[in-house]
Structure formats: structure tokens, C-alpha cells
Design an enzyme around this catalytic site. Structure first.
Site, mmCIF file in Angstrom:
data_model
loop_
_atom_site.group_PDB
_atom_site.id
_atom_site.type_symbol
_atom_site.label_atom_id
_atom_site.label_comp_id
_atom_site.label_asym_id
_atom_site.label_seq_id
_atom_site.Cartn_x
_atom_site.Cartn_y
_atom_site.Cartn_z
ATOM 1 N N ASP A 262 -38.093 -31.008 -29.023
ATOM 2 C CA ASP A 262 -36.793 -31.397 -29.373
ATOM 3 C C ASP A 262 -36.588 -31.670 -30.957
ATOM 4 O OD1 ASP A 262 -34.178 -33.510 -27.613
ATOM 5 O OD2 ASP A 262 -34.146 -32.185 -29.394
HETATM 6 C C1 GLC Z 1 -30.921 -32.952 -29.929
HETATM 7 C C2 GLC Z 1 -30.765 -33.146 -28.623
HETATM 8 C C3 GLC Z 1 -31.081 -31.575 -27.844
HETATM 9 C C4 GLC Z 1 -30.578 -30.359 -28.745
HETATM 10 C C5 GLC Z 1 -31.371 -30.420 -29.828
HETATM 11 C C6 GLC Z 1 -30.675 -29.279 -30.898
HETATM 12 O O1 GLC Z 1 -31.401 -34.058 -30.593
HETATM 13 O O2 GLC Z 1 -31.533 -34.045 -27.925
HETATM 14 O O3 GLC Z 1 -30.333 -31.789 -26.428
HETATM 15 O O4 GLC Z 1 -30.426 -29.307 -27.817
HETATM 16 O O5 GLC Z 1 -31.301 -31.955 -30.665
HETATM 17 O O6 GLC Z 1 -29.555 -29.391 -31.610
#
Ligand code: GLC
Length: 716
Positions: A262
Site C-alpha cells: 500500500d
Molecule cells: C491508499 C489506500 C489504498 C489505495 C492506495 C493507492 O492509501 O489505502 O486503498 O489503493 O493508497 O491510492
């Protein structure tokens, strides 16, 4: 599938590390196209930018084709870029939030929404979406329950599968398909106290019984990517959790795709206290099998040194590079790096009538009628001369889109006032805002309410009060809405409350005093057309809750598939006084899982079993009669729950195992029939097996998780 071993041999280590790094889109666009708003930025040097493997948060056919063209001109190995984005419930035609869509109990609708989202994304140049979110909802204080498919593993699994199939079809290289990345592995929804990013401590039993099924369903449906979660799980942050990703995901489940961290989750392992520095964070993530580092650069900056120190092998890097290259190959990007990016198709498909109609249909099906004393549906003025007054902060608001609404725009959403005004004569004074309160406006609204025959009161949360990083410690109506509602109730006219919110709210006073309550959630681009369709009776509501509504935040977390405890409220050994309860409130939910009303009523008969004994590898049939006892056709979601009365581990008081959506005409009767087999009875037993244990079971056939007639059988 191309053999990439030769290509990887020709790549330098820095080129490989750039290939498994993901940058924000603003390296490639004039404006900051990433709507994430996260401040973290690292200095991406020219070599990294020229060789980066994937981009986060960019869209637009012309822009992406230009970026891809430029990239391939400078890329020594002519490896195409992979464009990834958060398209969670629609690209520009926005569908209701995932929690809302789960209340349809219709995976086929979720699949339809995903196909449309994939089409609008693909023509805009996107190759992969970070969806479905398969985290199980547990605590309404957690803002991201809005992105979940609710609190039940069985439904969560059905919806996870539907999203993946909708996005990917049978071949992601096909036109208008995008790859699916399931997230956030694992148990992110168990954030302690509902506070986002907080620690999670979950037994392996709970993980396997309740949390893993949703992720597993997406893996089995063929999702191409898995995203790590921010939380530490039992003391180990997911992005460095070898048990989760090497043992469970890859060895046990056979996942062969790509794992991505993430956003900055790898470097955050330093803050978790799980890595001393970026180099250790990189090592732990690579050892855990995280192939792509999302928008942090520990791999790029540390891997060379770690290899020289013998703490990493270049083979590990090569394996991750190969997975990324194979994903690009599966998407057909080596043959057609622009895939479906097409400006003409953008104009033709994005926000087209067909997509809007689907959004309206799905929004209708996601809404849940929580209360109705007969005041709904509203008779239009021409049918019954009555003065209808619309008030509340959502009376004339376009805020129909939750936090993760990609390129959806409020300007494309009509307000409830605008939509109703096309259908009937109404007067409208919002009276208050979500948070602000202006006495004169309140008094004007109350006066207008006194002069009306029926009141529509539109209340709710701001979209930014749920979603990522938006946890609340009080889950009542924000601001002065409750006080305003009391003034409106005091007028003494029938009041219909419409709720726009991203999580279950604690609204006992509303439930008590309103004549009707319609849960509209954040219903998307066509949301208020759907609200109007239901308020006027053009369509009967049929949504059912997939997450329990608490009486008070103090009950959180509250969910239906809980354990009995040794002192349930009704037991023969200990008085109620010493049962598992609160001395200052209810221990049951305000509205239970599976609950929802429609514009007719249904009567359930007794549960009849084909046999009260089930043998190994056998099955029995359970059925009950269902009658439409009202004066309108209606759809009932008949739910089959199972209780394993005693096991080698305690078992939930109820588990949803099947359901039927049945539509009946007034007076019509039918039999709701279910087959129960041994597979349904299996669970993770104390001796680490997965089996059905002999003994007694209860079967409920019910309208929700707190009602229903039941019958018993025994597995021998
Ligand atoms: C965010 C979220 C995740 C998302 C990622 C990319 O912090 O936790 O769900 O897909 O970043 O945007």
C-alpha cells in the site's frame, strides 16, 4: 507468454529496481493528477523516472498515450508502463459505495458496475484498478467500512468474486477489461477502536473463519494483484509479513500474481518499529514477497547495498521483476502499449445514458428502508392534495459521492430538491448545514414545516467523514442535525427521514420518532433519482443491511456472527442481572444484519427439514413457506442461517450460508427451499483441521439475523 529471463539478464540492477517501483502520476503530467493528496514525495531521479515500471493515479487517453509514447522512446528495453488507479465503485459514472452495493445482496449488480467501471477506465488508459477491497467490516467507527462489502464472510466472498469477474472478464487483455488488485491483505478492518491504521490483533481462527474468505474468493476468481495493508497484524506489519504473503497467499492459496505495497507502507515499517531504517524495511518487504513498492523508494535506494552485504539475493529482485513483466504481458501491453486508450471511446462511453441508467438501478437496489409506518410511498400532490416540505442539510445537496469516487463530479449529481420538483410540488428550506447552524434559517424551516402536511428530512454525514483516515469516535448525526430533527419532529406532522452516510449511524431518536427512515448511503451520480423512485413508490425498496446498526457507539464493534459467551442474555443458569449486557443500554443492534423493509409484508412458515439426521457426505433439504401478505408486489431476501451448537471451538450464534431473493404478488405464496450439505458445516477445528464435527445444528430461515423460525438436525 514471452520468456523474460533473457530480458532480465540484460537489465542493470537499477533498471530492475525502477521496474518494481511505482511513482505518483505527477511525474508524468503537468497538473498533479493524483487525487490522493498525500504529501509524501521523494526525489525521483531521472534514471528512475526513465525506467519506472508503473504509475499511480493518472488517467485520460491522450495524456496516457503521450506518457507511454515518451516512456518507450527513452526506455532502453522498451518495457511499457503499467497505469494503475483506485477505481473503487465507478470511474466517472459513480455507483453507490461498496457498502451500499452490498446491501443489494445481488453480486450480479456489483459485477455489472465493475464492468462499466472497467470500460470507462480502460478507454481512459488505465490498466489496473485497486479494487475490490475485501476487508471485513467490524467497527462502524472505522471510516473505511464504506468501502467494504459488510460484516459477513459469505457475502463478502460473493461480492469479491463479482468485482474481480466484472473488471477482468475471462482475459484481461480483452477490450475494456482491467486487471484487479484485491486489498488490503489482511484484516485491515480490525483496526483497534476503529481508528484507521491502528494495530490489529486477530487469532488465526478468526482470520481463517471470517477474514480470509473474502480475500481468498478474489484470489480464486483470478485477481492479478494483491495489495498489502497498513496494519500490523499480530505484531507484524503486513508489508513485511512472510506468513501472510509467502505461506498463506502463495503456498496455501497458490497465488501466482503480483504483490504491491500500500501507499508508502514499506517505509512506514520504520514507524511501526519493525525496521530500523529504510534498508531493513526494504529487506523485510522483499523477503515477504512484496514485488512492487508503491510511491516510496527503499528498494531503489537500498537493494544494491543489501545484495552486496549478502542480506538479499538479486534472484529475489529478478523474481519480482518477472512477475511485473508477466502482468504487462497478460494485459497485452508489449504488443499494444496503449491497450484501450481512445479519445473517441472516452467521449462515447464515459457517463453515457446507459451507464447512468445502470447507476440509478443499482442505487435503488442498494437503499434500505429501515422504518415505515405507512407514510411511504409519498402520494404525489395530484393524487392527494398535500403540501410536501423538504428540509435538512441534504435537501438541496449534490454530495452524493464518497471519498473514493475517482473522477466522479458532484456537478453531475442532481439534488433531491431538483429531482423531486420534477415529480411533485414541494417547498424546500434546508434549515441547517451538516455542521453549521444559523438560527434564522432554522426558524424559517420550522415555520415552513408547521405549514406543511408531510415533511421530508434529509440528513447525513459529509463524504469526508468516512473513507480512509476518517474514523469517528461518535457515530451519531454530525453537527446540530439531531437538535434540528427534534424541532421538526415537534411540529407533529409525518416525517420521512432520508439518510446520506458512509457508515452505520447510531440514530435511536430518529428511529423512534420518524414515521419512515430510508438509508440512501452515498448513492452515486444518479443517487437522488433513485431516492425519488423509491419515495414516490415507482420502485419498492428491497435492500438489506450487510452491517449492523448500533444503538450507540459504545456497542462497537457489534456484528451478528458473534459468539454466545457463557452468559448470553437468555440462559437458564445465571440471572439476567449477571448476563453479558450493558446496564445503560441494549446489547442487540438497533437494526440487525439482513434487515430491511419494503412496501409490502411477508409471512414465514415453520422450517421443515427433509430429515433431522444428516450423514457424512450427505445433505438435507430445508424449506419454509413465504407469503406476501400485503397489497403490493414485493421482493423478500430470505436468509438461511446455521448455528453449530457445540464444537471443538466456540461457534458463531449464526452464520449466513445461503439466501434467496423472492418476488411475490399480493397474496402469493411459495416455498423457499435450501439444500444443506456437509461442506456448509465445516470450520477450522481446534486440531487445525477443516472439517464438520458431529453434533446438533440449528437452521434458521429468516428475514434478518435476529429473527426467524428454526429447526434442529444432527450430523452423525
Ligand atoms: C491508499 C489506500 C489504498 C489505495 C492506495 C493507492 O492509501 O489505502 O486503498 O489503493 O493508497 O491510492
Amino acid at each position: 507468454m514471452r520468456d523474460f529471463d533473457e530480458l532480465i539478464k540484460r537489465m542493470t540492477l537499477k533498471e530492475k529496481l525502477a521496474e518494481i517501483t511505482q511513482l505518483y502520476g505527477d511525474e508524468y503530467t503537468e497538473d498533479d493528477s493524483t487525487f490522493m493528496g498525500i504529501d509524501y514525495r521523494f526525489e525521483a531521479n531521472r534514471e528512475m523516472v526513465d525506467n519506472v515500471g508503473s504509475i499511480l493515479g493518472v488517467s485520460g487517453a491522450a495524456l496516457i498515450k503521450e506518457a507511454q509514447k515518451k516512456h518507450l522512446e527513452t526506455s532502453k528495453h522498451k518495457i511499457p508502463l503499467l497505469f494503475m488507479h483506485d477505481i473503487i465503485h465507478g470511474f466517472k459514472t459513480i455507483f453507490p459505495s461498496p457498502l451500499a452495493m452490498s446491501c443489494t445482496w445481488q453480486p450480479e449488480l456489483v459485477k455489472e458496475s465493475a464492468e462499466i467501471a472497467a470500460k470507462e477506465s480502460a478507454v481512459s488508459g488505465i490498466h489496473l484498478t485497486f479494487s475490490p477491497m475485501c476487508d471485513l467490516a467490524r467497527d462502524a467507527r472505522w471510516g473505511r467500512v464504506v468501502e467494504t462489502s459488510g460484516e459477513d464472510p459469505f457475502l463478502n466472498s460473493m461480492f469479491a468474486k463479482a468485482y474481480v469477474e466484472g473488471y477482468q472478464g475471462t482475459d484481461v487483455s480483452e477490450q475494456y477489461r482491467v486487471a484487479s488488485c484485491l486489498k488490503h491483505f489482511a484484516a485491515y478492518g480490525m483496526a483497534e477502536a476503529g481508528r484507521d491504521y491502528n494495530t490489529t490483533d486477530v487469532s488465526e481462527y478468526e482470520l481463517r473463519e471470517k477474514h480470509f474468505p473474502g480475500y481468498r474468493a478474489a484470489v480464486d476468481a483470478g485477481a492479478k494483484m494483491v495489495m498489502t495493508s497498513f496494519n500490523a497484524l499480530n505484531g507484524v506489519p503486513s508489508s513485511g509479513n512472510k506468513w501472510l504473503f509467502q505461506d498463506v497467499l502463495r503456498k496455501e492459496w497458490g497465488f501466482r500474481g503480483t504483490v504491491i505495497s500500500d501507499c508508502t507502507a514499506i517505509v512506514e515499517m520504520i514507524y511501526h518499529g519493525f525496521a530500523q531504517d529504510e534498508a531493513e524495511a526494504a529487506k523485510k518487504a522483499i523477503d515477504a514477497g512484496v514485488d512492487i513498492e508503491m510511491v516510496s523508494n527503499t528498494y531503489y535506494n537500498s537493494a544494491e547495498r543489501l545484495i552486496k552485504q549478502g542480506r538479499l539475493s538479486e534472484d529475489q529482485i529478478d523474481l519480482s521483476v518477472k512477475r511485473v513483466l508477466e502482468l504487462k504481458e497478460e494485459l497485452g501491453l508489449f504488443d499494444n502499449p496503449f491497450k484501450d486508450a481512445d479519445e473517441e471511446a472516452e467521449k462515447k462511453y464515459i457517463l453515457c445514458r446507459e451507464h447512468r441508467d445502470a447507476a440509478r438501478k443499482i442505487a435503488r437496489e442498494s437503499m434500505v428502508l429501515l422504518k415505515n409506518d405507512g407514510v411511504l410511498p409519498v402520494k404525489k400532490n395530484d393524487e392527494k392534495k398535500q403540501k410536501i416540505f423538504l428540509t435538512g442539510p441534504y435537501a438541496d445537496s449534490r454530495q452524493m459521492l464518497d471519498l473514493w469516487s475517482a473522477y466522479g463530479e458532484e456537478k453531475d449529481c442532481l439534488t433531491l430538491r431538483e429531482v423531486l420538483s420534477d415529480e411533485m410540488e414541494i417547498s424546500c428550506i434546508p434549515g441547517i448545514g451538516i455542521l453549521d447552524y444559523e438560527k434564522e434559517q432554522v426558524e424559517n424551516a420550522v415555520k415552513a414545516a408547521e405549514d406543511s402536511d408531510i415533511i421530508l428530512l434529509a440528513l447525513g454525514e459529509e463524504p469526508l467523514m468516512s473513507g480512509e483516515s476518517n474514523s469517528r469516535m461518535d457515530i451519531g448525526l454530525p453537527g446540530y442535525q439531531q437538535q434540528f430533527a427534534e424541532r421538526i419532529f415537534a411540529v407533529g406532522k409525518p416525517v420521512i427521514v432520508i439518510l446520506y452516510n458512509g457508515r452505520p449511524l447510531a440514530i435511536p431518536e430518529i428511529a423512534l420518532k420518524a414515521n419512515a427512515v430510508l438509508e440512501a448511503w452515498f448513492p452515486g451520480t444518479e443517487g437522488n433519482h433513485a431516492v425519488c423512485d423509491i419515495l414516490t413508490g415507482a420502485y419498492a425498496p428491497s435492500g438489506r443491511l450487510t452491517m449492523s446498526f448500533p444503538w450507540a457507539v459504545g456497542q462497537c464493534p457489534i456484528y451478528y456472527n458473534c459468539y454466545s459467551t457463557g452468559r448470553p442474555s437468555k440462559n437458564v443458569y445465571i440471572s439476567e442481572r449477571f448476563s453479558s449486557r450493558y446496564i445503560d443500554g441494549q446489547s442487540v443492534p438497533l437494526y440487525p444484519f439482513g434487515y430491511g423493509l419494503t412496501y409490502t409484508t411477508f409471512e414465514y412458515g415453520e422450517v421443515i427439514l427433509s430429515d433431522t439426521v444428516m450423514r457424512r457426505n450427505g445433505s438435507i433439504m430445508a424449506q419454509c413457506s413465504l407469503k406476501n401478505t400485503g397489497d403490493r408486489a414485493g421482493t423478500e431476501t430470505v436468509q438461511l442461517y446455521l448455528q453449530d451448537i457445540s464444537g471443538s471451538r466456540v461457534r458463531p450464534v449464526r452464520m449466513l450460508k445461503d439466501f434467496r431473493r423472492i418476488t411475490l404478488k399480493p397474496g402469493e405464496t411459495c416455498q423457499a427451499v435450501f439444500q444443506i450439505d456437509e461442506e456448509m458445516l465445516k470450520f477450522h477445528t481446534l486440531d487445525k483441521g477443516f472439517a464438520a464435527e458431529t453434533g446438533k445444528f440449528k437452521i434458521y430461515i429468516a428475514e434478518n439475523a435476529s429473527t426467524g423460525t428454526c429447526a434442529e438436525f444432527e450430523l452423525v
